[in-house]
Design a protein around this motif. Structure first.
Motif, PDB file in Angstrom:
ATOM      1  N   ASN A  37       0.836  -1.193   0.000  1.00 20.12           N
ATOM      2  CA  ASN A  37       0.000   0.000   0.000  1.00 20.12           C
ATOM      3  C   ASN A  37       0.871   1.244   0.000  1.00 20.12           C
ATOM      4  O   ASN A  37       1.665   1.452   0.922  1.00 20.12           O
ATOM      5  N   LEU A  38       0.707   2.076  -1.012  1.00 22.12           N
ATOM      6  CA  LEU A  38       1.538   3.259  -1.183  1.00 22.12           C
ATOM      7  C   LEU A  38       0.865   4.541  -0.715  1.00 22.12           C
ATOM      8  O   LEU A  38       1.331   5.633  -1.007  1.00 22.12           O
ATOM      9  N   THR A  39      -0.220   4.400   0.023  1.00 21.71           N
ATOM     10  CA  THR A  39      -0.929   5.560   0.550  1.00 21.71           C
ATOM     11  C   THR A  39      -0.425   5.873   1.965  1.00 21.71           C
ATOM     12  O   THR A  39      -0.027   4.970   2.698  1.00 21.71           O
ATOM     13  N   PRO A  40      -0.463   7.143   2.367  1.00 22.38           N
ATOM     14  CA  PRO A  40       0.010   7.491   3.708  1.00 22.38           C
ATOM     15  C   PRO A  40      -1.012   7.227   4.810  1.00 22.38           C
ATOM     16  O   PRO A  40      -0.700   7.350   5.995  1.00 22.38           O
ATOM     17  N   ASP A  41      -2.249   6.843   4.416  1.00 23.89           N
ATOM     18  CA  ASP A  41      -3.327   6.717   5.400  1.00 23.89           C
ATOM     19  C   ASP A  41      -3.999   5.346   5.361  1.00 23.89           C
ATOM     20  O   ASP A  41      -5.189   5.224   5.627  1.00 23.89           O
ATOM     21  N   SER A  42      -3.238   4.321   5.046  1.00 25.22           N
ATOM     22  CA  SER A  42      -3.794   2.973   5.050  1.00 25.22           C
ATOM     23  C   SER A  42      -4.440   2.674   6.398  1.00 25.22           C
ATOM     24  O   SER A  42      -3.928   3.071   7.450  1.00 25.22           O
TER      25      SER A  42
END
Length: 294
Positions: A37-42
């Protein structure tokens, strides 16, 4: 009944997927898809990636643990997630895909996106599979793009958007019947667009309460009537941790339990944060119910 489901779905003739360069992904035996997951808010903090080096270390660990596919996404689909532009999504996911492809040229890679433009650029740099949480509902060009690119497509069931799906959980009729109809309609459109290789994802937790997701898990064999491999994305989700009064960080044991149920009910692909544990689960279920695979 659970034993029968596991055995009967094992050798379905539509359980192999054609990928780039003539390679074939074999789902006649259940496999594991690792989440990057490359999102900062997983929703699961333990899966957040800090750097390219961190990404490559995690990718290598997942592949060594037995992951058949690495699934990379740059748009958070947790309930109520912030909407981001296509350009920001590309900036997150495309360099990461390129780095993983360069480091692991033989790995099967999947891009987790509902945007046709992101999918097209991802496939152009060597990605193998499109994993679309929206089932084509959030980008009218997605089916045609997938057909033109000639890659396998993960067709998921979801209502609304990640921002409002938590308010879309009321179903007038039977939940599973609605999913079967949804998949039949979407498959007709996909095939008409030239897509030939499809994985079905019932979308656990997407516009479904934990109770509805458990019903769907229990009735998963009914989706086998469509004759396509089924992906189960259950890892550390609310349907696991809420009934136990836990958090995503403490939901590994529960995830193993629901993944076992999914395998016994015919799932051919587990999408998970914890690859080694999922691979062990697959091996033990196969050892018990499909002894010839040992």
């Amino acid at each position: 009944m659970l034993q029968t489901a596991a055995k009967d779905t094992c050798f379905s003739p539509r359980q192999t997927l054609r990928c780039r360069d003539g390679r074939v992904l074999d789902l006649r035996r259940a496999q594991v898809m690792g989440i990057l997951n490359l999102t900062p808010d997983s929703f699961y903090a333990g899966n957040r990636i800090a750097s390219t080096d961190d990404l490559l270390r995690r990718a290598e660990a997942m592949l060594q643990a037995g992951a058949a596919i690495l699934d990379l996404g740059g748009y958070s689909t947790r309930p109520g997630a912030e909407d981001i532009s296509a350009e920001e999504e590309k900036a997150r996911v495309l360099p990461a895909l390129e780095a993983v492809r360069g480091a692991f040229p033989e790995a099967f890679l999947s891009v987790d996106t509902f945007r046709a433009s992101v999918a097209a650029e991802a496939i152009a740099i060597g990605t193998d599979i499109i994993n679309d949480v929206s089932g084509g509902t959030l980008d009218a060009d997605m089916f045609a793009t997938a057909g033109r690119l000639g890659v396998p497509y993960v067709l998921m069931h979801m209502r609304g958007t990640p921002q409002n799906m938590a308010q879309q959980t009321h179903y007038e009729g039977d939940l599973v019947t609605e999913l079967v109809r949804y998949f039949r309609d979407k498959l007709a459109a996909l095939y008409a667009s030239g897509v030939t290789d499809v994985i079905l994802d019932p979308g656990f937790g997407f516009a479904k309460t934990p109770v509805q997701s458990h019903e769907l898990l229990r009735r998963l064999p009914e989706l086998a009537l469509l004759g396509l491999p089924v992906l189960a994305g259950l890892s550390r989700k609310s349907l696991v941790y809420k009934p136990l009064g836990l958090t995503p960080e403490t939901a590994l044991t529960g995830t193993i339990a629901v993944n076992t149920i999914a395998l016994l009910n015919g799932a051919r692909l587990l999408r998970v944060h914890d690859v080694a544990e999922a691979v062990h689960t697959v091996r033990l279920v196969q050892q018990t119910f499909i002894p010839s695979s040992s």
